[in-house]
Scaffold this motif. Structure first.
Motif, PDB file in Angstrom:
ATOM      1  N   LYS A  26       0.885  -1.259  -0.061  1.00 52.39           N
ATOM      2  CA  LYS A  26      -0.020  -0.032  -0.109  1.00 52.39           C
ATOM      3  C   LYS A  26       0.846   1.272   0.050  1.00 52.39           C
ATOM      4  O   LYS A  26       0.615   2.159  -0.904  1.00 52.39           O
ATOM      5  N   LEU A  27       1.759   1.436   0.869  1.00 56.52           N
ATOM      6  CA  LEU A  27       2.988   2.324   0.727  1.00 56.52           C
ATOM      7  C   LEU A  27       3.522   2.626  -0.458  1.00 56.52           C
ATOM      8  O   LEU A  27       3.705   3.633  -0.923  1.00 56.52           O
ATOM      9  N   ALA A  28       4.029   1.466  -1.087  1.00 56.18           N
ATOM     10  CA  ALA A  28       4.656   1.585  -2.326  1.00 56.18           C
ATOM     11  C   ALA A  28       3.801   2.112  -3.168  1.00 56.18           C
ATOM     12  O   ALA A  28       4.371   3.034  -4.298  1.00 56.18           O
ATOM     13  N   VAL A  29       2.441   1.715  -3.369  1.00 55.14           N
ATOM     14  CA  VAL A  29       1.785   2.280  -4.514  1.00 55.14           C
ATOM     15  C   VAL A  29       1.324   3.653  -4.093  1.00 55.14           C
ATOM     16  O   VAL A  29       1.480   4.517  -5.247  1.00 55.14           O
ATOM     17  N   LEU A  30       1.297   4.012  -2.761  1.00 50.56           N
ATOM     18  CA  LEU A  30       0.892   5.601  -2.617  1.00 50.56           C
ATOM     19  C   LEU A  30       1.956   6.341  -3.027  1.00 50.56           C
ATOM     20  O   LEU A  30       2.063   7.406  -3.627  1.00 50.56           O
ATOM     21  N   LEU A  31       3.213   5.925  -2.698  1.00 46.19           N
ATOM     22  CA  LEU A  31       4.467   6.546  -3.165  1.00 46.19           C
ATOM     23  C   LEU A  31       4.584   6.760  -4.456  1.00 46.19           C
ATOM     24  O   LEU A  31       5.169   8.035  -5.130  1.00 46.19           O
ATOM     25  N   ALA A  32       4.206   5.820  -5.467  1.00 44.54           N
ATOM     26  CA  ALA A  32       4.450   5.603  -6.592  1.00 44.54           C
ATOM     27  C   ALA A  32       3.522   6.550  -7.263  1.00 44.54           C
ATOM     28  O   ALA A  32       3.764   7.687  -8.144  1.00 44.54           O
ATOM     29  N   ALA A  33       2.214   6.748  -6.719  1.00 45.65           N
ATOM     30  CA  ALA A  33       1.290   7.550  -7.185  1.00 45.65           C
ATOM     31  C   ALA A  33       1.680   9.088  -6.957  1.00 45.65           C
ATOM     32  O   ALA A  33       1.408   9.905  -7.572  1.00 45.65           O
ATOM     33  N   CYS A  34       2.082   9.424  -5.602  1.00 49.73           N
ATOM     34  CA  CYS A  34       2.679  10.698  -5.378  1.00 49.73           C
ATOM     35  C   CYS A  34       3.782  11.185  -6.392  1.00 49.73           C
ATOM     36  O   CYS A  34       3.846  12.302  -6.777  1.00 49.73           O
ATOM     37  N   GLY A  35       4.601  10.276  -6.789  1.00 48.13           N
ATOM     38  CA  GLY A  35       5.534  10.453  -7.759  1.00 48.13           C
ATOM     39  C   GLY A  35       4.902  10.877  -9.024  1.00 48.13           C
ATOM     40  O   GLY A  35       5.447  11.728  -9.728  1.00 48.13           O
ATOM     41  N   LEU A  36       3.970  10.237  -9.599  1.00 41.30           N
ATOM     42  CA  LEU A  36       3.379  10.421 -10.806  1.00 41.30           C
ATOM     43  C   LEU A  36       2.506  11.721 -10.821  1.00 41.30           C
ATOM     44  O   LEU A  36       2.752  12.444 -11.745  1.00 41.30           O
ATOM     45  N   ILE A  37       2.097  12.054  -9.573  1.00 41.07           N
ATOM     46  CA  ILE A  37       1.419  13.382  -9.391  1.00 41.07           C
ATOM     47  C   ILE A  37       2.394  14.763  -9.750  1.00 41.07           C
ATOM     48  O   ILE A  37       2.109  15.338 -10.368  1.00 41.07           O
ATOM     49  N   GLY A  38       3.501  14.383  -8.944  1.00 36.92           N
ATOM     50  CA  GLY A  38       4.532  15.181  -8.986  1.00 36.92           C
ATOM     51  C   GLY A  38       5.143  15.468 -10.633  1.00 36.92           C
ATOM     52  O   GLY A  38       5.247  16.480 -10.922  1.00 36.92           O
ATOM     53  N   PHE A  39       5.350  14.454 -11.242  1.00 36.17           N
ATOM     54  CA  PHE A  39       5.958  14.294 -12.590  1.00 36.17           C
ATOM     55  C   PHE A  39       4.670  14.912 -13.288  1.00 36.17           C
ATOM     56  O   PHE A  39       5.197  15.788 -14.222  1.00 36.17           O
ATOM     57  N   ALA A  40       3.421  14.534 -13.253  1.00 37.77           N
ATOM     58  CA  ALA A  40       2.513  15.040 -14.195  1.00 37.77           C
ATOM     59  C   ALA A  40       2.235  16.465 -13.937  1.00 37.77           C
ATOM     60  O   ALA A  40       2.027  17.357 -14.745  1.00 37.77           O
ATOM     61  N   SER A  41       2.548  17.222 -12.690  1.00 38.07           N
ATOM     62  CA  SER A  41       2.087  18.578 -12.577  1.00 38.07           C
ATOM     63  C   SER A  41       3.470  19.515 -13.169  1.00 38.07           C
ATOM     64  O   SER A  41       3.553  20.613 -13.431  1.00 38.07           O
ATOM     65  N   LYS A  42       4.677  18.697 -13.642  1.00 38.88           N
ATOM     66  CA  LYS A  42       5.861  19.301 -14.217  1.00 38.88           C
ATOM     67  C   LYS A  42       5.544  19.184 -15.681  1.00 38.88           C
ATOM     68  O   LYS A  42       6.400  19.897 -16.461  1.00 38.88           O
ATOM     69  N   LEU A  43       4.760  18.707 -16.542  1.00 43.46           N
ATOM     70  CA  LEU A  43       4.365  18.504 -17.632  1.00 43.46           C
ATOM     71  C   LEU A  43       3.722  19.710 -18.359  1.00 43.46           C
ATOM     72  O   LEU A  43       3.092  20.618 -17.856  1.00 43.46           O
TER      73      LEU A  43
END
Length: 105
Positions: free
Chosen positions: A88-105
């Motif tokens: 659960k923590l791994a998926v959440l951290l990956a999702a947070c990373g993707l949100i951060g990445f998407a905000s830079k696009l």
């Protein structure tokens, strides 16, 4: 009030609202329910003030969308004895990373 201070108070207010959820016992206890509702109201109101101050939604929402869940999990573990699973923590951290990445696009 500075933008970082306003964001921090907004985040803390929203986390107060989240912390009150278990204590409301399904919104049947008035005092924790009122405290939680005020926390969410203040947090959302301060986010509106940040947008009014010129902070782009494309910056504010991803920051908030990563900070609140991560802090909520930490709060659940520290205050309520939750045991988060590693997947659960791994998926959440990956999702947070993707949100951060998407905000830079």
């Amino acid at each position: 009030m500075g933008l970082i201070i306003t964001f921090t108070i907004s985040l803390a207010s929203q986390l107060l609202g989240v912390a009150m959820l278990p204590l409301t016992q399904g919104l049947t206890r008035p005092v924790p329910t009122l405290i939680g509702a005020l926390g969410f109201l203040i947090g959302t109101g301060l986010m509106a003030r940040l947008v009014n101050s010129g902070v782009n939604l494309s910056v504010l929402i991803p920051l908030n969308s990563t900070a609140v869940p991560l802090a909520s999990i930490a709060m659940g573990v520290l205050l309520f004895g939750d045991t988060p699973s590693v997947p659960k923590l791994a998926v959440l951290l990956a999702a947070c990373g993707l949100i951060g990445f998407a905000s830079k696009l």
